[in-house]
Design a protein around this motif. Structure first.
Motif, short mmCIF file in Angstrom:
data_model
loop_
_atom_site.label_atom_id
_atom_site.label_comp_id
_atom_site.label_asym_id
_atom_site.label_seq_id
_atom_site.Cartn_x
_atom_site.Cartn_y
_atom_site.Cartn_z
N GLU A 51 17.30 -0.47 -17.25
CA GLU A 51 17.13 0.88 -16.68
C GLU A 51 15.89 1.56 -17.25
O GLU A 51 15.15 2.23 -16.54
N ARG A 52 15.68 1.37 -18.54
CA ARG A 52 14.49 1.94 -19.20
C ARG A 52 13.22 1.33 -18.57
O ARG A 52 12.26 2.03 -18.28
N LYS A 91 20.49 0.66 -8.08
CA LYS A 91 19.30 1.04 -8.85
C LYS A 91 18.25 -0.06 -8.80
O LYS A 91 17.05 0.20 -8.68
N ASN A 126 7.84 10.56 -19.85
CA ASN A 126 8.00 9.18 -19.40
C ASN A 126 6.85 8.76 -18.50
O ASN A 126 6.32 7.65 -18.60
N GLU A 153 11.64 12.40 -23.24
CA GLU A 153 12.99 12.14 -22.73
C GLU A 153 13.84 11.41 -23.78
O GLU A 153 15.04 11.66 -23.89
N ARG A 174 12.60 2.67 -15.15
CA ARG A 174 12.16 4.05 -15.19
C ARG A 174 10.68 4.15 -15.57
O ARG A 174 9.97 5.06 -15.15
N THR A 175 10.22 3.22 -16.37
CA THR A 175 8.89 3.35 -16.95
C THR A 175 7.84 2.41 -16.34
O THR A 175 6.66 2.61 -16.52
#
Lengths: 99, 124, 130
Positions: A16-17, A47, B108, B87, A20-21
């Motif tokens: 997930e990280r 997701k 982020n 974050e 997101r990045t």
């Protein structure tokens, strides 16, 4: 940029990280326990599919095979062998391993 | 060696908390030794990595060395580009005031951009 | 293309050294150059010749040694990490007053600068760890 994820998303936040990045146009390669993130019907499937609009997602075949989940991979995730892994590291300018 | 003298942008990506595992300490050792190579160095703290910089670490009862003061020495090694993701701090109830050294706080989105600008990412 | 590899986990407990080995073998097969493999954290345990796995299992240490011999790959074990974990060559053993060494063929012990140098010289750095 190629991102590798080697953790199960049901245990750690690496996938997930990473999703997101990661920058648009990059690729994510699921290896080791990371391949569990590519499993169909899981709570994280939506997701992963969402991320696939912006990035390509690959999974390492040997790790899917060994875990008995090769037949359960989300549509659109491309399978690669170790040669394919090497090719991805050449194709993208650098590697970020989300250890 | 045609690339001798070349300067690369190297980011140390720290995502793990101290003491529970050795990664934070040994990552710091890489940064200190690496300073001698005079590269363009970036230290990024993400996720549990932000706990490495928490003030008030006291390891007496644990019986291991408290290495958090070493982060204060980074400046002397000319490691000055130190970033913490906003974050990651927020999720953990931390603010920049909780940290042992002054850092630059990045969103982020900014972290994403910085990573794409690097030549090498070393992950701990 | 020139690759630098970092291996951060010991053999058998974590898959990292298997992944790294398979990656390196594939890269060599494709004609790429492996500039250096740097073993750090518990990864230094990849370099002890005392490893004795069951006969029906892969011998991860011997596999690295064989690869190094065949392709002249520079296998570097971090000295600071090795001292903590009891991996030593003859010199290190003598310097630290120990009664034995255990480094496997093809490996050498050196400093963290080797990791930085590999990061600078290689076209790609790939990290395998936990």
């Amino acid at each position: 940029m190629l991102h590798t994820v080697n953790k199960s998303p049901f245990d750690r936040n690496s996938l997930e990280r990473c999703m997101r990045t990661c920058d648009k146009g990059s690729a994510i390669l699921l290896i080791e326990d990371g391949v569990y993130g590519g499993i169909k019907g899981s709570v994280i499937e939506d997701k992963v599919k969402g991320a696939m609009k912006d990035v390509k997602i690959y999974a390492l075949e040997a790790d899917l095979d060994s875990r008995g989940i090769k037949g359960r991979v989300i549509d659109g995730i491309q399978l690669v062998d170790y040669n394919g892994f090497v090719d991805l590291t050449v194709e993208y300018d650098k590697v970020q391993s989300w250890l | 060696m045609e690339e001798a003298g070349e300067t690369k942008k190297i980011m140390y990506v720290n995502r793990k908390a101290p003491y529970g595992t050795i990664y934070a300490l040994e990552a710091l050792e890489v940064v200190l030794i690496g300073a001698a190579f005079e590269q363009d160095v970036y230290m990024m703290f993400l996720d549990d990595g932000v706990f490495q910089l928490k003030k008030e670490q006291d390891t007496k009862a644990l019986g291991v060395k408290n290495f958090s003061p070493t982060y204060r020495a980074l400046e002397m090694y000319d490691v000055e580009k130190i970033y913490v993701e906003k974050e990651s701090m927020e999720v953990r109830g931390l603010t920049a005031d909780d940290l042992i050294i002054p850092v630059e706080v990045k969103s982020n989105e900014e972290v994403t951009k910085m990573m794409t600008e690097m030549d090498v990412l070393l992950n701990f | 293309m020139k690759f630098g590899i970092m291996v951060n986990e010991g053999p058998y407990t974590h898959q990292a050294s298997d992944s790294a080995y398979n990656f390196v073998a594939a890269a060599l097969e494709k004609g790429h150059e492996i500039y250096r493999i740097f073993f750090y954290h518990d990864g230094v345990n990849n370099g002890t010749r005392l490893t004795t796995p069951p006969q029906d299992d892969r011998n991860i240490v011997n596999r690295w040694s064989a690869l190094a011999e065949k392709h002249e790959i520079d296998l570097v074990i971090c000295v600071a990490a090795a001292q903590r974990r009891g991996i030593a060559d003859a010199d290190e053993s003598k310097r630290n007053g120990k009664d034995a060494d255990n480094i496997a063929p093809g490996f050498r012990i050196s400093g963290l600068g080797q990791l930085l140098e590999a990061s600078i010289q290689a076209d790609r750095m790939v990290v395998f760890g936990d």
